[in-house]
Design a protein around this motif. Structure first.
Motif, PDB file in Angstrom:
ATOM      1  N   VAL A 181       0.834  -1.200   0.000  1.00 32.38           N
ATOM      2  CA  VAL A 181       0.000   0.000   0.000  1.00 32.38           C
ATOM      3  C   VAL A 181       0.873   1.255   0.000  1.00 32.38           C
ATOM      4  CG1 VAL A 181      -1.721   1.326   1.259  1.00 32.38           C
ATOM      5  CG2 VAL A 181      -1.890  -1.177   1.138  1.00 32.38           C
ATOM      6  N   LEU A 182       1.858   1.290   0.904  1.00 35.81           N
ATOM      7  CA  LEU A 182       2.779   2.418   0.990  1.00 35.81           C
ATOM      8  C   LEU A 182       4.182   1.864   1.207  1.00 35.81           C
ATOM      9  CD1 LEU A 182       0.796   5.014   3.153  1.00 35.81           C
ATOM     10  CD2 LEU A 182       1.375   5.196   0.731  1.00 35.81           C
ATOM     11  N   PRO A 183       4.801   1.409   0.157  1.00 33.47           N
ATOM     12  CA  PRO A 183       6.125   0.798   0.276  1.00 33.47           C
ATOM     13  C   PRO A 183       7.217   1.818   0.573  1.00 33.47           C
ATOM     14  CG  PRO A 183       5.460   0.972  -2.013  1.00 33.47           C
ATOM     15  CD  PRO A 183       4.283   1.409  -1.203  1.00 33.47           C
ATOM     16  N   ILE A 184       8.027   1.531   1.592  1.00 26.46           N
ATOM     17  CA  ILE A 184       9.056   2.483   2.008  1.00 26.46           C
ATOM     18  C   ILE A 184      10.465   1.915   1.879  1.00 26.46           C
ATOM     19  CG2 ILE A 184       7.465   3.638   3.587  1.00 26.46           C
ATOM     20  CD1 ILE A 184       8.924   2.219   5.896  1.00 26.46           C
ATOM     21  N   HIS A 185      10.593   0.670   1.403  1.00 26.93           N
ATOM     22  CA  HIS A 185      11.899   0.060   1.244  1.00 26.93           C
ATOM     23  C   HIS A 185      12.211  -0.194  -0.224  1.00 26.93           C
ATOM     24  CE1 HIS A 185      12.308  -0.444   5.534  1.00 26.93           C
ATOM     25  NE2 HIS A 185      11.169  -1.104   5.598  1.00 26.93           N
ATOM     26  N   VAL A 186      13.488  -0.112  -0.555  1.00 29.90           N
ATOM     27  CA  VAL A 186      13.942  -0.318  -1.925  1.00 29.90           C
ATOM     28  C   VAL A 186      13.448  -1.654  -2.481  1.00 29.90           C
ATOM     29  CG1 VAL A 186      15.986  -0.716  -3.339  1.00 29.90           C
ATOM     30  CG2 VAL A 186      15.959   1.181  -1.707  1.00 29.90           C
ATOM     31  N   SER A 187      13.512  -2.690  -1.666  1.00 31.58           N
ATOM     32  CA  SER A 187      13.182  -4.039  -2.122  1.00 31.58           C
ATOM     33  C   SER A 187      11.695  -4.220  -2.447  1.00 31.58           C
ATOM     34  CB  SER A 187      13.589  -5.064  -1.058  1.00 31.58           C
ATOM     35  OG  SER A 187      12.895  -4.821   0.148  1.00 31.58           O
ATOM     36  N   MET A 188      10.874  -3.265  -2.084  1.00 36.33           N
ATOM     37  CA  MET A 188       9.426  -3.376  -2.300  1.00 36.33           C
ATOM     38  C   MET A 188       9.011  -2.926  -3.701  1.00 36.33           C
ATOM     39  SD  MET A 188       8.012  -2.011   1.356  1.00 36.33           S
ATOM     40  CE  MET A 188       8.096  -3.008   2.833  1.00 36.33           C
ATOM     41  N   TYR A 189       9.923  -2.413  -4.477  1.00 38.96           N
ATOM     42  CA  TYR A 189       9.616  -1.908  -5.813  1.00 38.96           C
ATOM     43  C   TYR A 189      10.257  -2.774  -6.898  1.00 38.96           C
ATOM     44  CZ  TYR A 189       7.933   2.365  -3.586  1.00 38.96           C
ATOM     45  OH  TYR A 189       7.241   3.271  -2.823  1.00 38.96           O
ATOM     46  N   ASN A 190       9.597  -2.849  -8.044  1.00 38.03           N
ATOM     47  CA  ASN A 190      10.108  -3.661  -9.147  1.00 38.03           C
ATOM     48  C   ASN A 190      10.758  -2.846 -10.262  1.00 38.03           C
ATOM     49  OD1 ASN A 190       9.220  -6.224  -8.128  1.00 38.03           O
ATOM     50  ND2 ASN A 190       7.129  -5.643  -8.666  1.00 38.03           N
ATOM     51  N   TYR A 191      10.423  -1.572 -10.352  1.00 39.25           N
ATOM     52  CA  TYR A 191      10.920  -0.754 -11.456  1.00 39.25           C
ATOM     53  C   TYR A 191      11.520   0.543 -10.926  1.00 39.25           C
ATOM     54  CZ  TYR A 191       7.890  -3.892 -14.095  1.00 39.25           C
ATOM     55  OH  TYR A 191       7.285  -4.998 -14.628  1.00 39.25           O
ATOM     56  N   TRP A 192      12.595   0.982 -11.586  1.00 37.17           N
ATOM     57  CA  TRP A 192      13.302   2.184 -11.169  1.00 37.17           C
ATOM     58  C   TRP A 192      13.651   3.048 -12.379  1.00 37.17           C
ATOM     59  CZ3 TRP A 192      14.255   3.389  -6.087  1.00 37.17           C
ATOM     60  CH2 TRP A 192      13.976   2.391  -5.156  1.00 37.17           C
ATOM     61  N   GLY A 193      13.661   4.358 -12.143  1.00 41.35           N
ATOM     62  CA  GLY A 193      14.147   5.272 -13.153  1.00 41.35           C
ATOM     63  C   GLY A 193      15.659   5.420 -13.061  1.00 41.35           C
ATOM     64  N   GLN A 194      16.206   6.241 -13.948  1.00 42.49           N
ATOM     65  CA  GLN A 194      17.656   6.403 -14.014  1.00 42.49           C
ATOM     66  C   GLN A 194      18.157   7.482 -13.066  1.00 42.49           C
ATOM     67  OE1 GLN A 194      15.591   7.863 -16.058  1.00 42.49           O
ATOM     68  NE2 GLN A 194      16.334   9.974 -16.066  1.00 42.49           N
ATOM     69  N   GLY A 195      17.247   8.276 -12.519  1.00 40.65           N
ATOM     70  CA  GLY A 195      17.609   9.304 -11.559  1.00 40.65           C
ATOM     71  C   GLY A 195      17.767  10.678 -12.168  1.00 40.65           C
ATOM     72  N   THR A 196      17.540  11.693 -11.344  1.00 40.27           N
ATOM     73  CA  THR A 196      17.741  13.079 -11.735  1.00 40.27           C
ATOM     74  C   THR A 196      18.464  13.798 -10.594  1.00 40.27           C
ATOM     75  OG1 THR A 196      16.634  15.079 -12.584  1.00 40.27           O
ATOM     76  CG2 THR A 196      15.466  13.857 -10.880  1.00 40.27           C
ATOM     77  N   GLN A 197      19.453  14.611 -10.943  1.00 46.50           N
ATOM     78  CA  GLN A 197      20.304  15.252  -9.936  1.00 46.50           C
ATOM     79  C   GLN A 197      19.635  16.509  -9.384  1.00 46.50           C
ATOM     80  OE1 GLN A 197      23.576  14.360  -8.722  1.00 46.50           O
ATOM     81  NE2 GLN A 197      23.068  15.974  -7.243  1.00 46.50           N
ATOM     82  N   VAL A 198      19.602  16.588  -8.067  1.00 45.15           N
ATOM     83  CA  VAL A 198      19.159  17.796  -7.378  1.00 45.15           C
ATOM     84  C   VAL A 198      20.334  18.290  -6.537  1.00 45.15           C
ATOM     85  CG1 VAL A 198      17.643  18.742  -5.600  1.00 45.15           C
ATOM     86  CG2 VAL A 198      16.729  17.149  -7.311  1.00 45.15           C
ATOM     87  N   THR A 199      20.717  19.543  -6.764  1.00 42.76           N
ATOM     88  CA  THR A 199      21.809  20.135  -6.010  1.00 42.76           C
ATOM     89  C   THR A 199      21.318  21.416  -5.359  1.00 42.76           C
ATOM     90  OG1 THR A 199      23.438  19.233  -7.569  1.00 42.76           O
ATOM     91  CG2 THR A 199      24.173  21.014  -6.104  1.00 42.76           C
ATOM     92  N   VAL A 200      21.478  21.501  -4.044  1.00 39.69           N
ATOM     93  CA  VAL A 200      21.036  22.660  -3.292  1.00 39.69           C
ATOM     94  C   VAL A 200      22.268  23.363  -2.734  1.00 39.69           C
ATOM     95  CG1 VAL A 200      19.552  23.518  -1.458  1.00 39.69           C
ATOM     96  CG2 VAL A 200      18.938  21.423  -2.682  1.00 39.69           C
TER      97      VAL A 200
END
Length: 124
Positions: free
Chosen positions: A103-122
């Protein structure tokens, strides 16, 4: 082929805002929870936020509660992350995740698909 494509990462000053988007293709995720994680240099991937399939329920990591908001548009197969009051410690690569039966997965292992990522710099 399933793809998750993040966008919206950028360089921003402390106190500023950014809105990340993650567009999914290859299958619909309207029945699945979706989420955002982040990974700073030399650090483990950290849970940021999750949203249920309907969008009614959300969950946030302690470090972003009250500043970040996750939302989704199932018609567009897209999940968003609105980030306000950004801090230098929010600097990281932000990853979109999808394809979870929790319902509300909070761990990496709970997901099957991932994006490539986007950089955020503050910057301070």
């Amino acid at each position: 082929q399933v793809q998750l494509v993040e966008s919206g990462g950028n360089l921003v000053q402390a106190g500023g805002s950014l809105r990340l988007s993650c567009a999914a293709s290859g299958r619909t995720f309207s029945s699945d929870a979706m989420g955002w994680f982040r990974q700073g240099p030399g650090l483990a991937r950290e849970f940021v936020a999750a949203i249920s399939w309907s969008g009614v329920s959300t969950s946030y990591g302690d470090s972003v509660k009250g500043r970040f908001t996750i939302s989704r548009d199932n018609a567009k197969n897209t999940v968003y992350l609105q980030m306000n009051s950004l801090k230098p410690e929010d600097t990281a690569v932000y990853y979109c995740a999808a394809g979870s039966n929790w319902v509300l997965p909070i761990h990496v292992s709970m997901y099957n698909y991932w994006g490539q990522g986007t950089q955020v710099t503050v910057s301070s």
